[in-house]
Design an enzyme around this catalytic site. Structure first.
Site, PDB file in Angstrom:
ATOM      1  N   GLU A 142      34.324 -36.651  25.876  1.00 33.08           N
ATOM      2  CA  GLU A 142      35.336 -37.704  26.134  1.00 33.08           C
ATOM      3  C   GLU A 142      36.290 -37.855  24.960  1.00 33.08           C
ATOM      4  O   GLU A 142      36.415 -38.939  24.374  1.00 33.08           O
ATOM      5  CB  GLU A 142      34.649 -39.041  26.453  1.00 33.08           C
ATOM      6  N   GLU A 303      29.537 -36.473  34.337  1.00 35.01           N
ATOM      7  CA  GLU A 303      28.720 -37.681  34.237  1.00 35.01           C
ATOM      8  C   GLU A 303      28.973 -38.528  35.487  1.00 35.01           C
ATOM      9  O   GLU A 303      30.028 -39.142  35.625  1.00 35.01           O
ATOM     10  CB  GLU A 303      29.079 -38.498  32.981  1.00 35.01           C
TER      11      GLU A 303
END
Ligand code: ZN
Ligand code: ZN
Ligand code: ZN
Lengths: 662, 662, 662
Positions: A142, A303
């Site tokens: 991220e 995710e």
């Protein structure tokens, strides 16, 4: 690979690993992502690498047939870097260096951090190149997250200067482009330019837009440097990164260029989410379509939410069925693999309450049982539609320039670019019309209709492309604040919509910032909704009037127009429509462009498809907390779910899948 | 001593002192606290001490028979320390050193500040040791106050490292205990550990809990160092400190260990208090019972509100009668001496609007007249019950570990540990049931029933103590989030309530963070209240179901259970009860444990007692702004207040006192 | 000169200048303000001056008969100062030096900045002295703006020390005056005194008031230094500065002393304004009357709103008619020249959305057309009343000491000194009663009545002046919190209203901070409004009771009193009246003082006048968004607007003007 989990063997005793692997296999997991926060375990001291434990973890998984995605661990620099090089820590907008703690506690321009990152990536790539069980690499985690904003240190300032020099060539060109004559901010050299640290007053909006672009590029080059190292060692294994939907710090269209495929982290209900577990379907679908559009091909979910998400506070608990529903939604919008975050809820550290499939005690429970069924149900569906998407007839254009320019100057205090974007998306999505989301550089000719909310920054090239698109028969919708700024965030000295005037057939001679509330809009004297945030007052032009304002001093003036142009037509919406008005616009657009929904679903049910050469796989997703019945065409085959007499009955948070031959 | 005032002779002209002393005597004052902010007057330059003025002030009081409590002045370091040692000033969480100004503008770990503190305390103790009119010492003032939070300087960081080394022995033990493997935060040595300064992300919750403990210990050792100096010089005079109820920065159970008796500052309506002068009685009573519990004996009120309290803003004005009512409440809950803050409203400085008994003009007015009557009325009552407390049958356990752990991770954004604690306290208190508040280490065997809201952090020893308590016949109530964490703020990898499972007879296999609102609770199909913040989903267990959830996907599942165990029983409340549900729980508990109220008072009236060997002194305190009638047993003697035919009539904000032979 | 525009030739291509000049002339513009942000263009490198472009711009205007006001450009220091002297940048209250960016990014005490400012002003004054087309100088721009607050650097601290030494002479005098004995803050020397940087606690209120005064004086001396340089070179041209109404950082009564005339920036609807374009007339009128009062003579509007005002966000759009209405309002309250900000909306920099008369595209539109008509209509009216004002019979006293003291300690969290001031102003203004706003040093003898809301800080001299005013026949109104503090922000140890007790005939022995809401007020048993924020409890005194509290424990006690004194009378309002109660007070005051309105206007219409020796010019200004009819005396001549049979009909946002012979 179709289903995976994010797994941290380093968090658990060695003797537990085999049990985890068995439980994974039992629920249908075939891939695991690992190692993306394990720098301290992989390199406990500078240049001392320890791969044995990871080798062993991979082997345990390999033994049961589970593949591995390896993450580079640069999101979690070890203490020894912060200790030996305090300058690696980021500096906030006041000029204060932040503390070690959490993750991403680094400056991405810092040379020492980049060297250490290159070293660990080189070591990992060297060690795992050609490993038969490693099926992909993930860079960092991220990127751009954890910071708000990035870093204002001297190294970043110097990097910014270099970036500016490359972009503008000379300081005179920059002064001219930014209009630094305003308030005597003319620079004598690039080295005089500040980062936008806190000052008694506002910074120049052109500097602020440049800074956003620089920060994005800094992240992208940081990622690309790692990609290059890996490709040098291991050129056959694809590289990905886990993106975060409409996260605003990095231009994902540029980031995607450097990746073999994109991944996305999908958390429908996080601790930051207002309200309950009930979330509108379009809010969850929009980032998925954005991910597909980035490379115009299927993506991975790296995710996928597997339980309540929390740090200090915890989000609403997903209801029975929701975790499976959300996983199916990811597949429906083009995910070829869904990796759940995380396998087991962590006992230690910041993410103790970011729940995994297994609870803290490690015993399979409600979530394990539910997702096991989901995996079993979806696998055959995925076999049918892997590699393809929805082939939408309508596209929406999302522009980071327009996002950033509106963040810098939102006009109305409550204006939000992504929120406005989602109004149009919702209107299309709730009608069962698949939507492609593309960047401003995307090929529009493939779409029957294109919607561009607030195309705020513009140049003549882009205007010409839009003209050409409509001339060839396309239907285009743009809203207020079209054609206001050039690419330097400077106002174009031409009456709006500037270079789009001929295409749109309108001229904006006055406008109203709706600080006191919305303004009514009517068609043929009937109320059809409201305009919000902003209203343009249009001079008479060539465009046909499709709706009018019904209040304020410009009552009777156009609120929506349609201008025939070539074989197509261009709509101008002279305000930001509320949901009611947006629905009217989208209805007219679909009629005009002859766009047809997959199916018009009942309230709370989402419908979308994945289209192969021979058939459509149609997903019916019930986001409501009550059962819904959906009538489907007689010729459709229901391949998942209960149906009788052409009506599919879907329980609360349930799904159904049909196939329709083409 | 029974009644005192806080007095600052240094603020007033010498010629006023005798008049003040006469006015004090006239209203029944017999003790004065002084000197706790007078460092600059006592030591105007380093090592130059001036005690003459204080000697004289003490003498003026002594002449009229008033005793003195002397405060050490370390809460107000003089300018010369900040000037010569700028490092004595505290550093905020960004790493910025704060300015001189206000009070407590110091770092408590700073060596130079501690030396200077030791020097002034040594000088004072030396000078006043054995002084016949000095009856007690107070250390500093409200230690830990004025900071939010304490200090993040390099000295504090070094002290933290030392504290950690002492606690954990080796860095490996710390890494293991804190789970620093998460996000690669593994430390190579204690000197790498940061204070929890601002970082791009959250710190490890184990580090945060250790930091809270360290900060508390730092304050406690600072205080104990002063105690040691005074005891060396003046071993016969007791030492106290003025605590602040449920103030959260210092573990008062540890602080109390170092004191001869505790004092408390009681401000029912401060400038920070929401709303009007009308405050619920239990909010004011709870800190008083906490103070009694700290040493299980009567305490002093060192600052009892004597007028409107304000700094920049000012709180609601106490209504006629309220100041006396609140003083009586302090006595009712175990204060053996009540010192009013302050004698006369200050003309200068930050506390110009923290009103004293006398107004700014120094002339006795409404407050003087009212409190004079209060003093006269209460003195004979205090003669009867000095030295004893309520002897409650019910205890509640207050844990700083659980407070801090919940502050670090509140789960639900509105969750507040002390607020949840006060729900149960209120339910007991409003029924006229005296409550003992004890620490987790307290002796529970003395109580028929014990309530422990959210015993979040736990170890096997504590679990065993609770089992033993119930086995022996005790009734125990615990709520949701029992047994989640170990003492290091790490999740226990055992199904909750972990080590309490056998005692409670339940197993928590799923849970719901109630982000969207509360969940209904019913008993026998009848609504009895709501659960808030959190709800557990329980597996079938050995416990009897006493209430059920009436909504959400776990409707019908237990909301409250009772598990017979040995001679006693243990209740598990699977949520945080609202006031209605809490009342039901407490009613059942009292029946079960055969606990009887002193008296069931009407709404707005508080009832409590102090129990001597021969009699109960029962206080009836009317917190309502209208008169109330209370029926009392025929055998009770009304020793203060109006009564007729067994009914005591109490005016608005009035009090009555009865005696009941045992 | 009657109408002007603010113009930035440096923002536009040279070839546009003549067209701008022609368009200005065509709409009646006769003066232009220029150069106040052009430092970088005038002195691109240190000591290198470039005036040619400005000479040329002035010449272009001169050619069409337009005069020029020249601004000194010190509000926008060029990058080379920040680069060579980083210490010129200001330091925030945490001690952090702020970044270059925006404007006013300077410390006003910095020696280097003051030298460079003196140099550019000297060069400009030398170059333009005697220029026939330059009719006035403006110093800097909105001094004190852009900072919130000013600067806490070491240079400022040293300057503060010097200022304190000058004011107090000795450190003992300061210690005594400030009451530094409180919390041991006694200083051994001036150099120990901190600036009020962030500290763990609040600073001494006396230090805070001194700091506000110092900061104001710093700005005033900065301005006066520039005035002196200009006067040395160019003694015949008047000097002004553009003030900002009730802006709170500079004492405008002191600033005005150094100016030949004051100017004001009038933005009725800024981006910071709540709600819509509809603003109450009194809010816009009050700063205009304040400007007139500063030098008791007409002023200029140097920036009159000419369109929507915005930076990042944008204010409500002025409706058709409003820009003209607001310009007329400025004239009605005493502006002899109205300069619109700005000529053309800027394309670049922070103020891209601070709209000018012309839009971004440079083409005359709605705003140009409207204001052209306004200019034509108002010029003949201005010919009649230039040089004179309203000659009010009522004055209100505005005190910076009281403003600052209340900001430092607002008592009630919602108390706002200027807001309270505006309640009385509104009550007078809405009745058509002109109001003079004067400073505490103003000559009151000219007024039949004087209102002083919360005369909080007071000394015996001021008290004596008020007594003398009333003795001579004046009617005085003061409110609660009169006579509380001395000029050092220290409480006077005398029963309030202290030195005003004889004049007011009341004694405040108790009071109530109304934290829980307002308290009802009645007269003769009838409700007439409410008291807010604070209520005094008065002892019986000599004053006649005119209204009573109708709630709380002081129900029946006086809420308003009148005390006959000499030939006049003094009213004490024992609370802060709401609008209803304030109206009653003002009605009684006007009857008592025989004050007559110009005309009692209907709701939404403002009425005021300018009075020459021979006639009153009466302005009727319709702030409502609907037409209004106003009956005027038969003998009045309507010189602007439609009338029939003594009734003037005014459209929404329209105006009318009458003349009445005296
Ligand atoms: Zn950096
Ligand atoms: Zn410290
Ligand atoms: Zn400064």
């Amino acid at each position: 690979m179709k289903f995976g989990v994010d797994y941290y063997p380093e968090h658990w005793p060695r003797e537990r690993w085999e049990r985890d692997a068995e439980l994974m296999v039992a629920m249908g997991i075939d891939v695991v992502r690992m190692a993306e926060f394990a720098w301290a375990r992989l390199e406990p001291r500078p240049d001392v690498y320890e791969f044995e434990w990871l080798d062993e973890a991979i082997a345990v998984l390999q033994n049961v047939g589970i593949k591995v995605v390896l993450g580079t661990p640069t999101a979690a620099p070890p203490t020894w870097i912060a200790q030996s090089d305090p300058d690696t820590r980021p500096v906030d907008s006041h000029g204060i260096r932040m503390s070690f703690g959490g993750r991403h506690h680094v400056c991405h321009s810092n040379q020492r951090y980049r060297e250490r990152s290159a070293a660990i990536v080189t070591a990992m790539a060297g060690h795992y190149a050609g490993h038969p069980n490693v099926v992909a690499w993930q860079i960092d985690n991220e990127l751009g997250n954890s910071h708000n904003p990035l870093c204002y240190c001297d190294s970043c300032r110097a990097a910014f200067h270099g970036w500016l020099e490359k972009r503008y060539g000379t300081i005179d060109a920059l002064n001219e482009a930014w209009g630094t004559v305003f308030w005597s901010q003319t620079y004598a050299g690039f080295d005089e330019i500040p980062t936008p640290r806190v000052t008694p007053n506002s910074h120049n909006p052109s500097l602020l837009l440049a800074w956003r672009r620089f920060c994005s590029d800094l992240i992208v080059t940081f990622m690309n440097d790692q990609c290059a190292i890996i490709r040098e060692h291991d050129s056959n294994v694809p590289i990905t990164h886990n993106l975060m939907g409409f996260f605003d710090k990095v231009d994902y269209t540029r980031m995607a260029d450097g990746l073999d495929f994109v991944s996305h982290d999908q958390y429908p209900v996080g601790f930051w989410t207002e309200g309950s577990h009930l979330q509108p379907a379009h809010r969850l679908a929009m980032p998925l379509d954005f991910m597909f559009g980035l490379k115009d091909k299927p993506f991975w979910i790296m995710e996928q939410q597997s339980g309540p998400a929390g740090w200090e506070t915890i989000g609403a608990t997903p209801r029975p069925g929701q975790l499976g529903l959300w996983a199916a939604q990811s597949v429906a919008h083009g995910a070829d693999c869904v990796v759940f975050f995380r396998w087991r809820t962590c006992l230690v550290g910041t993410e103790q309450y970011w729940h995994g499939i297994l609870p803290h005690d490690g015993e399979p429970g409600r979530r394990y049982d539910e997702l096991k069924k989901t995996v079993a149900a979806l696998k055959p569906v995925m076999d049918r539609c892997s590699g393809v998407g929805a082939e939408p007839e309508v596209a929406m254009v999302f522009s980071y320039d327009d996002l950033w320019a509106h963040q810098i100057q939102p006009h109305h205090p409550e204006y939000n670019y992504t929120g406005v974007f989602s109004r149009f998306y919702r209107a299309l999505h709730s009608r069962g019309v698949p939507v492609a989301i593309v960047g401003p550089g995307g090929d529009l000719s493939r779409y029957a209709a294109v919607v561009i909310p607030s195309p705020f920054t513009i140049d003549k090239t882009f205007a010409a492309r839009l003209e050409k698109y409509v001339e060839a028969g396309g239907r285009l919708v743009v809203t207020t604040r079209a054609g206001i700024k050039n690419r330097e965030n400077v106002v174009i000295p031409v009456t709006p919509p500037a270079f789009l005037d001929r295409l749109l057939g309108v001229r904006v001679s006055d406008y109203d910032c709706l600080r006191a509330g919305s303004v009514a809009v009517s068609r043929n004297g009937e109320a059809i909704g409201n305009g919000e945030f902003w209203a343009d007052v249009l001079d008479e032009g060539s465009a046909e009037i499709r709706a009018r304002f019904a209040g304020e001093y410009y009552a009777g003036k156009p609120a929506a127009t349609r201008n025939a142009h070539g074989k197509g037509a261009a709509y101008y919406i002279a305000t930001i429509p509320d949901d009611g008005f947006a629905a009217q616009i989208v209805d007219e657009l679909c009629r005009d462009a002859e766009v047809h929904p997959v199916l018009t679903p009942p309230d709370g049910v989402e419908v979308t498809r994945r289209r192969t050469e021979s058939e459509d796989i149609v997903f019916l997703l019930n986001h409501a907390d009550a059962a819904r019945s959906v009538a489907v065409p007689a010729e459709w085959e229901v391949i998942l779910g209960d149906s009788a007499a052409g009506v599919v009955k879907i329980p609360a948070f349930g799904i159904a899948v049909c196939r329709a031959a083409r």
